[in-house]
Every structure is written in C-alpha cells, then in structure tokens.
Design a protein around this motif. Structure first.
Motif, mmCIF file in Angstrom:
data_model
loop_
_atom_site.group_PDB
_atom_site.id
_atom_site.type_symbol
_atom_site.label_atom_id
_atom_site.label_comp_id
_atom_site.label_asym_id
_atom_site.label_seq_id
_atom_site.Cartn_x
_atom_site.Cartn_y
_atom_site.Cartn_z
ATOM 1 N N ASN A 123 14.689 -12.622 -0.431
ATOM 2 C CA ASN A 123 15.358 -11.686 -0.352
ATOM 3 C C ASN A 123 17.013 -11.954 -0.322
ATOM 4 O OD1 ASN A 123 13.368 -9.644 -1.028
ATOM 5 N ND2 ASN A 123 12.864 -9.643 0.980
ATOM 6 N N ILE A 124 17.993 -11.382 -0.798
ATOM 7 C CA ILE A 124 19.321 -12.071 -0.434
ATOM 8 C C ILE A 124 19.961 -10.619 0.036
ATOM 9 C CG2 ILE A 124 21.648 -12.433 -1.534
ATOM 10 C CD1 ILE A 124 20.115 -14.323 -3.420
ATOM 11 N N ASN A 125 20.713 -10.910 0.974
ATOM 12 C CA ASN A 125 21.373 -9.687 1.742
ATOM 13 C C ASN A 125 22.778 -9.629 0.808
ATOM 14 O OD1 ASN A 125 23.120 -7.990 3.259
ATOM 15 N ND2 ASN A 125 22.515 -8.869 5.333
ATOM 16 N N TRP A 126 22.855 -8.584 -0.185
ATOM 17 C CA TRP A 126 23.874 -8.435 -1.101
ATOM 18 C C TRP A 126 25.234 -7.720 -0.312
ATOM 19 C CZ3 TRP A 126 24.233 -11.305 -4.877
ATOM 20 C CH2 TRP A 126 23.100 -11.874 -5.721
ATOM 21 N N ASN A 127 24.795 -7.056 0.861
ATOM 22 C CA ASN A 127 25.869 -6.433 1.473
ATOM 23 C C ASN A 127 26.493 -7.489 2.537
ATOM 24 O OD1 ASN A 127 25.329 -3.798 0.797
ATOM 25 N ND2 ASN A 127 23.598 -3.500 2.326
ATOM 26 N N GLY A 128 25.933 -8.248 2.863
ATOM 27 C CA GLY A 128 26.536 -9.453 3.636
ATOM 28 C C GLY A 128 27.219 -10.448 2.740
ATOM 29 N N VAL A 129 26.862 -10.658 1.558
ATOM 30 C CA VAL A 129 27.690 -11.402 0.537
ATOM 31 C C VAL A 129 28.976 -10.587 0.139
ATOM 32 C CG1 VAL A 129 27.566 -12.417 -1.911
ATOM 33 C CG2 VAL A 129 25.608 -12.402 -0.754
ATOM 34 N N TYR A 152 30.276 -18.526 14.672
ATOM 35 C CA TYR A 152 29.250 -18.154 15.269
ATOM 36 C C TYR A 152 28.639 -16.716 14.981
ATOM 37 C CZ TYR A 152 30.000 -22.290 18.085
ATOM 38 O OH TYR A 152 30.393 -23.620 18.444
ATOM 39 N N GLU A 153 29.517 -15.882 14.556
ATOM 40 C CA GLU A 153 29.422 -14.571 14.181
ATOM 41 C C GLU A 153 28.411 -14.551 12.787
ATOM 42 O OE1 GLU A 153 33.006 -12.075 13.869
ATOM 43 O OE2 GLU A 153 33.555 -12.590 15.784
ATOM 44 N N TYR A 154 28.741 -15.689 11.776
ATOM 45 C CA TYR A 154 28.006 -15.739 10.754
ATOM 46 C C TYR A 154 26.600 -16.385 10.988
ATOM 47 C CZ TYR A 154 32.449 -15.104 8.036
ATOM 48 O OH TYR A 154 33.669 -14.720 7.729
ATOM 49 N N LEU A 155 26.620 -17.375 11.894
ATOM 50 C CA LEU A 155 25.426 -17.875 12.321
ATOM 51 C C LEU A 155 24.337 -16.930 12.952
ATOM 52 C CD1 LEU A 155 26.659 -21.262 13.817
ATOM 53 C CD2 LEU A 155 25.855 -20.667 11.444
ATOM 54 N N VAL A 156 24.679 -15.940 13.765
ATOM 55 C CA VAL A 156 23.815 -14.992 14.285
ATOM 56 C C VAL A 156 23.619 -13.587 13.735
ATOM 57 C CG1 VAL A 156 24.607 -15.908 16.649
ATOM 58 C CG2 VAL A 156 25.777 -14.070 15.830
ATOM 59 N N SER A 157 24.556 -13.496 12.482
ATOM 60 C CA SER A 157 24.324 -12.205 11.707
ATOM 61 C C SER A 157 23.282 -12.212 10.964
ATOM 62 C CB SER A 157 25.655 -11.922 10.975
ATOM 63 O OG SER A 157 25.699 -13.019 9.892
ATOM 64 N N PRO A 158 22.749 -11.275 10.360
ATOM 65 C CA PRO A 158 21.465 -11.134 9.411
ATOM 66 C C PRO A 158 21.881 -11.711 8.001
ATOM 67 C CG PRO A 158 22.436 -9.041 9.649
ATOM 68 C CD PRO A 158 23.144 -9.821 10.665
ATOM 69 N N VAL A 159 22.390 -12.705 7.864
ATOM 70 C CA VAL A 159 22.838 -13.498 6.563
ATOM 71 C C VAL A 159 22.390 -14.958 6.711
ATOM 72 C CG1 VAL A 159 24.707 -11.796 5.861
ATOM 73 C CG2 VAL A 159 25.103 -13.846 7.230
#
Length: 255
Positions: free
Chosen positions: A2-8, A92-99
């Motif tokens: 599953n790809i998190n399209w909202n994150g993309v 780090y925000e990207y690394l801990v976010s749901p993406v």
C-alpha cells in the motif's frame, strides 16, 4: 504493498510550491542559456556545419540542448530537494512519519522530474524562435523525456542523500554529469568521429539517452533505439535499488 498517496502528494506539492515561488528565476536562466547556445553553436558553428545527416545543424542541436537542460535540472532539483531536509534536520520528520522510502522517493523525484520537463518544454518553445523543428515521433519524444528526467532525478536524489556539504552537492553535476553530456553527442553525432573515438563515445551512457531522444525528432540515432530504452530502464532500476538500500540501512540519513 500500500502506498500512502497523501504523503506522496504532500511532499510533491511542497517541492512544487518552492519551485513556483521562484518560477521566473527558474525559467529565465535556461532560456538565456538556450539563446546563448543558439548564438554560439547555431550561428557560429552552424555557419561552418550546414547540416548533419541531412538535418539543419541549428535544428540538430535542439534535442541535445533539451537533454542537457533535463539532466542538469533533474539532478540539481532532486539533490537539493532531499539535501536541504538533511541540512536543516527535518529529515527526521520524514523518517518517523507514516511514509516509507517509496513515498519519499516518489514525492521528491516526481517533483524534480516535473520541474525539469517543464523547463525542457520551455527550451523547445524557445528554439522555435531560431529554427523550425519537426518532431517525427512525438509520443516517443515524451517517453524519452519522462524516462530521462526520472532517471536523472533518481540519480540526483542519491547525490543529495550522499552529500555532506553544499560543495559535495555540486561535485558530481559539475565534474561528471556536465562532461558526460558534452561528450555524449549533445552538439554532434558520434558518426562524425573517427572509428576509434566513436567506439569510446559509445561507452558514455549519456550518449544512449541523447541518441534515443534525437531519434524521436529526426529518425536519426547513433545507437539502436531499443538499446537506448534498455539503458534508461537499467539506470532507473539501479538507482531505485540504491535508494532502497540507503533507507533500509540509514546510511547518511542519521548523521
């Protein structure tokens, strides 16, 4: 998967907004460079080389100019896009976010690719002022343009992850990418070289990109079009593999 399209979309939108805030500066530089290239190569050298394989020299260099712009813009936009979060600590925000690595890559690389394609199309429109250009295979032209922009955006993304300073961020584009483009047939055909140097030129991977792209315009190619497509595909796959490894190991991400 599953790809998190909202994150993309969030990453893509943020990068595109940064581009549009400086849209005129982003477009003015490549347009000015194109005008200078046409003056120097199209007028000065074109006065001595009337045509290449039946194509007017000023028109012959248009695909090379577009590919030069795509490679430069794709690498620089993608590398800076991911390097700045590393520099500011927001990585780090990207690394801990749901993406995951796929969403982060799609967001940054997608934005860099779109930027480079937009600027390349502006170059194409600018070239119409100087010379008439007929695109023989418009669908393949778009395909090569998209594949090349994505491939070199992925490469720029890797450079941005690798770089530890702004100086390192410029080393690869200036010392490797630019020479490869100029030696890759951007302003000449490899068939114009002596046999030995033609063989050496075919060791340059950028030659395959420019050759395929020029074929879409004029039906002329230094190497078979299928080989050019395979070269781009291999580049994309290898870059994706490297990016996946970087995110899996955390190399240069947590320094």
């Amino acid at each position: 998967m599953n790809i998190n399209w909202n994150g993309v979309w969030a990453i893509f939108h943020h990068e595109m907004m940064r581009f549009f805030r400086t849209i005129w500066q982003s477009l003015a530089s490549p347009v000015l460079s194109t005008v200078l290239y046409f003056v120097v190569f199209g007028a000065a050298i074109g006065g001595r080389i009337q045509s290449v394989e039946g194509v007017e020299y000023a028109a012959f260099i248009v695909p090379g100019l577009m590919m030069l712009t795509v490679l430069q813009q794709a690498v620089s936009n993608a590398s800076f896009g991911i390097y700045f979060p590393k520099f500011s600590g927001t990585i780090y925000e990207y690394l801990v976010s749901p993406v995951g690595w796929i969403e982060v890559t799609m967001g940054f690389v997608g934005a860099a690719a779109v930027k480079s394609i937009m600027i390349a199309l502006v170059i194409l429109v600018t070239s119409f002022v100087f010379v008439g250009v007929h695109i023989l295979h418009p669908v393949w032209m778009v395909a090569f343009l998209v594949l090349s922009s994505v491939g070199f955006s992925l490469m720029g993304f890797i450079i941005g992850l690798w770089a530890k300073s702004f100086e390192q961020l410029q080393i690869v584009p200036m010392m490797i990418i630019m020479p490869l483009v100029f030696l890759g047939g951007a302003f000449y055909s490899a068939s114009m070289l002596p046999p030995f140097w033609e063989g050496v030129a075919k060791l340059n991977p950028v030659l395959y990109l420019i050759s395929g792209f020029r074929w879409s315009f004029f039906g002329l190619a230094d190497v078979p079009v299928g080989v050019s497509l395979v070269a781009v595909a291999i580049m994309v796959v290898v870059c994706l593999g490297i990016i996946r490894w970087i995110f899996a190991t955390g190399w240069r991400l947590r320094e």
